[in-house]
Design an enzyme around this catalytic site. Structure first.
Site, PDB file in Angstrom:
ATOM      1  CG  ASN A 106      41.407  38.644  40.173  1.00  0.00           C
ATOM      2  OD1 ASN A 106      42.300  40.062  39.318  1.00  0.00           O
ATOM      3  ND2 ASN A 106      43.050  38.605  40.792  1.00  0.00           N
ATOM      4  CB  CYS A 114      42.702  36.448  44.191  1.00  0.00           C
ATOM      5  SG  CYS A 114      42.402  35.701  42.608  1.00  0.00           S
ATOM      6  CG  HIS A 115      47.671  32.370  43.753  1.00  0.00           C
ATOM      7  ND1 HIS A 115      48.015  33.378  42.967  1.00  0.00           N
ATOM      8  CD2 HIS A 115      48.614  32.210  44.084  1.00  0.00           C
ATOM      9  CE1 HIS A 115      48.652  33.327  43.491  1.00  0.00           C
ATOM     10  NE2 HIS A 115      50.193  33.051  44.156  1.00  0.00           N
TER      11      HIS A 115
END
Length: 149
Positions: A106, A114-115
């Site tokens: 990403n 994406c966390h």
């Protein structure tokens, strides 16, 4: 720097044709002034202040057709919520490993969140600078850390 003081450190960005193409930790990028710079700076400041839950900064990540589909799925995860690698793999009809690899690739972390993707039994990894500590800081900011920590 687009954002000099954040819970995950200084942030810079690259942009092309009116959209952000990459976010960088600890260094500037090609986006250094103008309306897109200001929009991203304002939105990141509001996000880190806990008052922005959805980014409208235009983004144009590069990647395969699957990666682009995956990034859209990430952006659909609401602020303060999480999904597992397995959840996304099932929804996208791919392997959890493919999801993990796409997370790691990403280019616009935080804005493409994406966390918010976790392992079935823990945090999983995080490719942003600061690794897991940065992921935990972002999850705490969003109020999602209580799920695991």
């Amino acid at each position: 720097m687009i954002c000099a003081n954040s819970p995950v450190g200084a942030l810079g960005a690259d942009a092309e044709d009116g959209a952000v193409t990459a976010l960088h930790w600890g260094r500037d990028g090609t986006l250094t002034e103008g309306p897109l710079y200001q929009q991203m700076a304002d939105e990141l400041a509001a996000y880190f202040a806990g008052t922005l839950w959805h980014f409208s900064t235009p983004v144009a990540p590069r990647g395969s057709a699957f990666q682009l589909r995956f990034y859209a799925a990430l952006c659909a995860i609401p602020y303060g919520e999480t999904r597992t690698y397995g959840d996304l793999a099932k929804a996208l009809d791919v392997s959890a490993q493919a999801v993990g690899q796409a997370c790691g690739a990403n280019p616009i972390a935080i804005i493409i969140p994406c966390h918010r993707v976790l392992a079935a039994n823990g945090l999983g990894g995080y490719s942003g600078a600061g690794g897991i500590d940065a992921k935990v800081a972002l999850l705490r900011l969003e109020g999602a850390a209580g799920l695991l920590i």
